[in-house]
Design a protein around this motif. Structure first.
Motif, mmCIF file in Angstrom:
data_model
loop_
_atom_site.group_PDB
_atom_site.id
_atom_site.type_symbol
_atom_site.label_atom_id
_atom_site.label_comp_id
_atom_site.label_asym_id
_atom_site.label_seq_id
_atom_site.Cartn_x
_atom_site.Cartn_y
_atom_site.Cartn_z
ATOM 1 N N GLN A 121 -5.429 -1.301 -8.649
ATOM 2 C CA GLN A 121 -5.973 -1.981 -7.468
ATOM 3 C C GLN A 121 -5.052 -3.122 -7.070
ATOM 4 O O GLN A 121 -4.294 -3.628 -7.900
ATOM 5 C CB GLN A 121 -7.356 -2.573 -7.762
ATOM 6 C CG GLN A 121 -8.417 -1.568 -8.073
ATOM 7 C CD GLN A 121 -9.747 -2.257 -8.376
ATOM 8 O OE1 GLN A 121 -9.806 -3.441 -8.693
ATOM 9 N NE2 GLN A 121 -10.816 -1.517 -8.271
ATOM 10 N N GLY A 181 0.820 -1.215 0.000
ATOM 11 C CA GLY A 181 0.000 0.000 0.000
ATOM 12 C C GLY A 181 0.847 1.256 0.000
ATOM 13 O O GLY A 181 0.629 2.176 -0.795
ATOM 14 N N ALA A 182 1.839 1.310 0.871
ATOM 15 C CA ALA A 182 2.709 2.490 0.944
ATOM 16 C C ALA A 182 3.577 2.613 -0.298
ATOM 17 O O ALA A 182 3.777 3.722 -0.824
ATOM 18 C CB ALA A 182 3.580 2.407 2.199
ATOM 19 N N TYR A 183 4.075 1.492 -0.802
ATOM 20 C CA TYR A 183 4.950 1.515 -1.981
ATOM 21 C C TYR A 183 4.183 1.996 -3.209
ATOM 22 O O TYR A 183 4.669 2.836 -3.972
ATOM 23 C CB TYR A 183 5.528 0.113 -2.214
ATOM 24 C CG TYR A 183 6.601 0.086 -3.269
ATOM 25 C CD1 TYR A 183 7.909 0.456 -2.955
ATOM 26 C CD2 TYR A 183 6.334 -0.310 -4.569
ATOM 27 C CE1 TYR A 183 8.908 0.427 -3.908
ATOM 28 C CE2 TYR A 183 7.323 -0.339 -5.526
ATOM 29 C CZ TYR A 183 8.610 0.033 -5.198
ATOM 30 O OH TYR A 183 9.592 0.014 -6.165
ATOM 31 N N ILE A 184 2.984 1.482 -3.403
ATOM 32 C CA ILE A 184 2.162 1.896 -4.549
ATOM 33 C C ILE A 184 1.792 3.369 -4.425
ATOM 34 O O ILE A 184 1.801 4.101 -5.412
ATOM 35 C CB ILE A 184 0.926 0.984 -4.694
ATOM 36 C CG1 ILE A 184 1.379 -0.405 -5.154
ATOM 37 C CG2 ILE A 184 -0.098 1.587 -5.654
ATOM 38 C CD1 ILE A 184 0.320 -1.482 -5.058
ATOM 39 N N ASP A 185 1.481 3.823 -3.216
ATOM 40 C CA ASP A 185 1.191 5.249 -3.021
ATOM 41 C C ASP A 185 2.405 6.104 -3.374
ATOM 42 O O ASP A 185 2.274 7.135 -4.030
ATOM 43 C CB ASP A 185 0.781 5.536 -1.575
ATOM 44 C CG ASP A 185 -0.637 5.101 -1.278
ATOM 45 O OD1 ASP A 185 -1.383 4.774 -2.224
ATOM 46 O OD2 ASP A 185 -1.001 5.072 -0.088
ATOM 47 N N ALA A 186 3.582 5.683 -2.952
ATOM 48 C CA ALA A 186 4.802 6.450 -3.232
ATOM 49 C C ALA A 186 5.100 6.487 -4.730
ATOM 50 O O ALA A 186 5.450 7.531 -5.275
ATOM 51 C CB ALA A 186 5.988 5.859 -2.480
ATOM 52 N N LYS A 187 4.948 5.370 -5.400
ATOM 53 C CA LYS A 187 5.241 5.283 -6.828
ATOM 54 C C LYS A 187 4.106 5.830 -7.697
ATOM 55 O O LYS A 187 4.343 6.311 -8.795
ATOM 56 C CB LYS A 187 5.501 3.827 -7.231
ATOM 57 C CG LYS A 187 6.656 3.169 -6.546
ATOM 58 C CD LYS A 187 7.983 3.645 -7.040
ATOM 59 C CE LYS A 187 8.315 2.985 -8.343
ATOM 60 N NZ LYS A 187 9.671 3.222 -8.793
ATOM 61 N N GLY A 188 2.881 5.758 -7.196
ATOM 62 C CA GLY A 188 1.714 6.048 -8.020
ATOM 63 C C GLY A 188 1.278 7.492 -8.088
ATOM 64 O O GLY A 188 0.373 7.823 -8.829
ATOM 65 N N ASP A 189 1.907 8.363 -7.333
ATOM 66 C CA ASP A 189 1.552 9.775 -7.405
ATOM 67 C C ASP A 189 2.244 10.360 -8.635
ATOM 68 O O ASP A 189 3.374 10.818 -8.567
ATOM 69 C CB ASP A 189 1.998 10.497 -6.128
ATOM 70 C CG ASP A 189 1.503 11.923 -6.068
ATOM 71 O OD1 ASP A 189 0.905 12.387 -7.066
ATOM 72 O OD2 ASP A 189 1.715 12.574 -5.042
ATOM 73 N N PRO A 248 5.802 11.644 -7.766
ATOM 74 C CA PRO A 248 6.174 10.372 -7.155
ATOM 75 C C PRO A 248 7.308 10.567 -6.150
ATOM 76 O O PRO A 248 8.149 11.439 -6.323
ATOM 77 C CB PRO A 248 6.619 9.509 -8.334
ATOM 78 C CG PRO A 248 6.839 10.431 -9.460
ATOM 79 C CD PRO A 248 6.074 11.685 -9.181
ATOM 80 N N ASP A 249 7.289 9.767 -5.111
ATOM 81 C CA ASP A 249 8.256 9.923 -4.029
ATOM 82 C C ASP A 249 9.268 8.777 -4.073
ATOM 83 O O ASP A 249 9.113 7.771 -3.387
ATOM 84 C CB ASP A 249 7.516 9.964 -2.690
ATOM 85 C CG ASP A 249 8.390 10.443 -1.559
ATOM 86 O OD1 ASP A 249 9.635 10.379 -1.689
ATOM 87 O OD2 ASP A 249 7.834 10.864 -0.533
#
Length: 174
Positions: A123, A69-77, A81-82
């Protein structure tokens, strides 16, 4: 009453007025929040609002879900992206040996090794697949695209006994 006694009571009046104002503003904000909450949301948003996520400290499924969840959020912005966060997550969750193997896989395949893709999924789901040797296997299903063009990738994530990810594969270790 004389002027002197009235002047002595003013600080108390000011305090009472200030307290009343703070209370009124606070109630106004809560009334606005209640009013906004009572406005019907679109069907998709209300369905998402009814979902819940829970976890347990030390549970393999929770640990993998937290990481993905955190990895996808970091990559998916896509706007911002962070990469620093994504790197920090890898350092925290992956064993050092697996991190080296993953970097080699990424160089060879030109894709993100955690996601096994060049893009970020829309998803994902995480489910338990049971104990494997001294570790635990968790299944991560990533869905890319939407509607009829949705493609799913199933990954088998192996956690060592100390809860660090020691492998991500497309086939089960079981």
């Amino acid at each position: 009453m004389n002027r002197k006694s009235s002047a002595l009571r003013r600080p108390g009046r000011y305090a009472a007025v200030a307290a009343g104002l703070v209370l009124a503003v606070g109630l106004g904000v809560s009334a606005q929040v209640s009013a906004q909450a009572s406005v019907p949301a679109p069907a998709k948003a209300s369905a998402a609002a009814s979902q819940s996520v829970s976890g347990t400290l030390g549970q393999a499924v929770t640990r993998v879900a937290d990481f993905y969840g955190a990895y996808i959020d970091a990559k998916g912005d896509y706007a911002d992206p962070d990469a620093t966060l994504a790197t920090a997550l890898r350092t925290h969750y992956l064993t050092p040996d697996f991190a080296k193997r993953l970097a080699a896989w990424e160089k060879k395949n030109g894709a993100d090794g955690v996601l096994r893709a060049q893009n970020v999924p829309a998803q994902w789901t995480v489910s338990d697949n049971g104990a494997v040797g001294n570790g635990h296997e968790v299944i991560v299903t990533l869905a890319y695209g939407s509607g009829e063009t949705t493609q799913k990738t199933k990954l088998f994530v192996l956690l060592e006994r100390y809860d660090h990810i020691s492998d991500i594969a497309t086939t089960s270790a079981r």
